[in-house]
Design an enzyme around this catalytic site. Structure first.
Site, PDB file in Angstrom:
ATOM      1  N   VAL A  23     -31.306  53.019 -21.627  1.00 37.62           N
ATOM      2  CA  VAL A  23     -31.101  54.008 -20.673  1.00 37.62           C
ATOM      3  C   VAL A  23     -32.700  54.263 -20.121  1.00 37.62           C
ATOM      4  O   VAL A  23     -32.582  54.306 -18.793  1.00 37.62           O
ATOM      5  CB  VAL A  23     -30.978  55.059 -21.555  1.00 37.62           C
ATOM      6  N   CYS A  73     -26.721  70.442 -34.653  1.00 41.87           N
ATOM      7  CA  CYS A  73     -27.193  71.466 -34.366  1.00 41.87           C
ATOM      8  C   CYS A  73     -26.330  72.964 -34.295  1.00 41.87           C
ATOM      9  O   CYS A  73     -25.392  72.815 -33.415  1.00 41.87           O
ATOM     10  CB  CYS A  73     -27.934  71.518 -32.960  1.00 41.87           C
ATOM     11  N   GLY A 104     -18.918  64.879 -32.810  1.00 42.21           N
ATOM     12  CA  GLY A 104     -19.346  66.531 -32.575  1.00 42.21           C
ATOM     13  C   GLY A 104     -20.467  66.441 -31.476  1.00 42.21           C
ATOM     14  O   GLY A 104     -20.452  67.224 -30.501  1.00 42.21           O
ATOM     15  N   ASP A 127     -18.903  55.433 -37.967  1.00 40.94           N
ATOM     16  CA  ASP A 127     -17.734  55.859 -38.711  1.00 40.94           C
ATOM     17  C   ASP A 127     -16.560  55.007 -37.622  1.00 40.94           C
ATOM     18  O   ASP A 127     -15.545  54.836 -37.770  1.00 40.94           O
ATOM     19  CB  ASP A 127     -17.409  57.089 -38.519  1.00 40.94           C
ATOM     20  N   HIS A 215     -13.820  39.172 -61.720  1.00 43.24           N
ATOM     21  CA  HIS A 215     -14.517  40.462 -61.119  1.00 43.24           C
ATOM     22  C   HIS A 215     -13.535  41.133 -60.404  1.00 43.24           C
ATOM     23  O   HIS A 215     -12.453  40.513 -60.211  1.00 43.24           O
ATOM     24  CB  HIS A 215     -15.815  39.993 -60.352  1.00 43.24           C
ATOM     25  N   VAL A 254     -27.973  54.297 -47.135  1.00 42.23           N
ATOM     26  CA  VAL A 254     -28.890  53.080 -47.110  1.00 42.23           C
ATOM     27  C   VAL A 254     -27.956  52.232 -46.043  1.00 42.23           C
ATOM     28  O   VAL A 254     -28.571  51.463 -45.313  1.00 42.23           O
ATOM     29  CB  VAL A 254     -28.664  52.135 -48.526  1.00 42.23           C
TER      30      VAL A 254
HETATM   31  O1  F6P Z   1     -22.768  59.823 -38.874  1.00 36.98           O
HETATM   32  C1  F6P Z   1     -21.557  59.794 -39.619  1.00 36.98           C
HETATM   33  C2  F6P Z   1     -21.708  59.700 -41.012  1.00 36.98           C
HETATM   34  O2  F6P Z   1     -22.774  58.742 -41.456  1.00 36.98           O
HETATM   35  C3  F6P Z   1     -20.588  59.717 -41.842  1.00 36.98           C
HETATM   36  O3  F6P Z   1     -20.082  58.383 -42.232  1.00 36.98           O
HETATM   37  C4  F6P Z   1     -21.126  60.429 -43.133  1.00 36.98           C
HETATM   38  O4  F6P Z   1     -19.904  61.016 -43.893  1.00 36.98           O
HETATM   39  C5  F6P Z   1     -21.880  61.590 -42.662  1.00 36.98           C
HETATM   40  O5  F6P Z   1     -22.444  61.200 -41.010  1.00 36.98           O
HETATM   41  C6  F6P Z   1     -23.203  62.129 -43.186  1.00 36.98           C
HETATM   42  O6  F6P Z   1     -23.690  63.079 -42.786  1.00 36.98           O
HETATM   43  P1  F6P Z   1     -25.309  63.625 -43.259  1.00 36.98           P
HETATM   44  O7  F6P Z   1     -26.212  62.537 -43.029  1.00 36.98           O
HETATM   45  O8  F6P Z   1     -25.634  64.570 -42.078  1.00 36.98           O
HETATM   46  O9  F6P Z   1     -24.906  63.869 -44.423  1.00 36.98           O
END
Ligand code: F6P
Length: 323
Positions: A23, A73, A104, A127, A215, A254
């Site tokens: 950007v 936020c 969001g 996600d 396993h 992680v």
């Molecule tokens: O950004 C998406 C995500 O990583 C989801 O997979 C997860 O459930 C959520 O955010 C966790 O958010 P936070 O780090 O705010 O707990």
């Protein structure tokens, strides 16, 4: 358009830095002034802007997270917060905003655009649950990191005849669990869209044990109601209920903080350039995504407030192939 701002919002995702870099440098190349906003929408509300030069975005393409910082936020969801944000943008002469984030965050983009500030969103979340794009920035890296963990757990699982329960991110959506589970040959995959009960997990693991497997892997998404704690409680009385002994690994953040793989660096780069192109074309209120191997533009109003449904048929495929 002469002056723009760029921000990252919501959960960070590997490849966001590549998008910020694209950007910034493509806008500078067009003679625009670029402001980076710190800590997502919160930074717009609080007026935390800094001018970005080409050098400021150097040495970040290979790094996970976002060098601008991110936040979820609550204030921006209120009219008063958004009015404050608009004031700060107008005070700096900002004529367009690029928002790199997930569902969001893009709801915020839509609202600000409706208030008259031209906004363009870039689809970014591990996600991959945003409508209007085939894939989001960060999802591919997150799948690969989850997959690496699954592969390692399978190796040690085989040495000890153990089953592993692997919990990966995905509060509302099981895409990551499903894709990593499929690629990792998991015996069971449980997601918020299609939950597997502890009793069914035990039964399927036992069947795998009886078939002579050395396993077994169970992948669950963070958001399932029958979560790791409940599954462990079910197995607590007899840890060999499924033939295998069951151990648990929670991957959590992680997965999200990993360095971006090539795919996400390239996707971030293409979408970042695409966002500036859209602003320059005067096409705003759109989500910049990736569809049919091309940068796409979809109106934010058609995208926000809904999530892309996961292809649950793949779960059945995983079940058949885990035989
Ligand atoms: O950004 C998406 C995500 O990583 C989801 O997979 C997860 O459930 C959520 O955010 C966790 O958010 P936070 O780090 O705010 O707990």
């Amino acid at each position: 358009m002469k002056t723009i701002a760029v921000l990252t919002s919501g959960g960070d995702a590997p490849g966001m830095n590549a998008a910020i870099r694209a950007v910034t440098r493509s806008a500078l190349d067009r003679g625009m002034t670029v402001y980076g906003v710190q800590q997502g929408w919160q930074g717009v509300v609080d007026g935390h802007f800094r001018p970005l030069s080409a050098r400021d975005v150097g040495g970040i393409i290979h790094i996970g997270g976002t060098f601008l910082g991110s936040a979820r936020c609550a204030e921006f969801r209120e009219d008063s917060g958004r009015s404050k944000a608009l004031r700060h943008l107008n005070q700096r002469g900002i004529e367009g905003v690029v928002v790199i984030g997930g569902n969001g965050s893009q709801t915020g983009s839509f609202m600000l655009n409706e208030m008259g500030m031209p906004v363009v969103g870039i689809a970014s979340t591990i996600d991959n649950d945003l409508l209007g794009t085939d894939i989001t920035i960060g999802a591919d890296t997150a799948i690969n990191i989850t997959l690496e963990a699954i592969d390692h757990l399978r190796t040690t699982g085989s040495s000890h005849n153990r089953a592993f329960l692997v919990e990966t991110m995905g509060r509302d959506c099981g895409y990551l669990a499903m894709m990593a589970g499929l690629a990792g040959g998991a015996e069971v995959i449980s997601t918020p869209e299609a939950e597997v009960s502890a009793a069914d997990i035990a039964e399927r693991l036992h069947a795998a044990y009886e078939r002579g497997k050395t396993h077994a892997i169970v992948v669950i998404a963070e958001g399932v109601k029958e979560n790791a704690a409940k599954i462990l409680a079910y197995f607590a009385a007899d840890t060999r209920k499924a033939g295998f002994e069951l151990r648990t690994t929670v991957l959590g953040h992680v997965v999200r903080g990993a360095p971006p793989r090539a795919f996400d660096r390239l996707l971030g780069t293409r979408l970042g350039v695409g966002a500036v192109q859209a602003l320059a074309d005067g096409e705003t209120g759109v989500l910049i995504g990736w569809q049919k191997n091309e940068v796409s533009r979809v109106p934010l109003r058609d995208v926000v407030g809904r999530t892309k449904p996961m292809d649950t048929a793949l779960l059945e495929l995983g079940r058949i192939l885990a035989k």
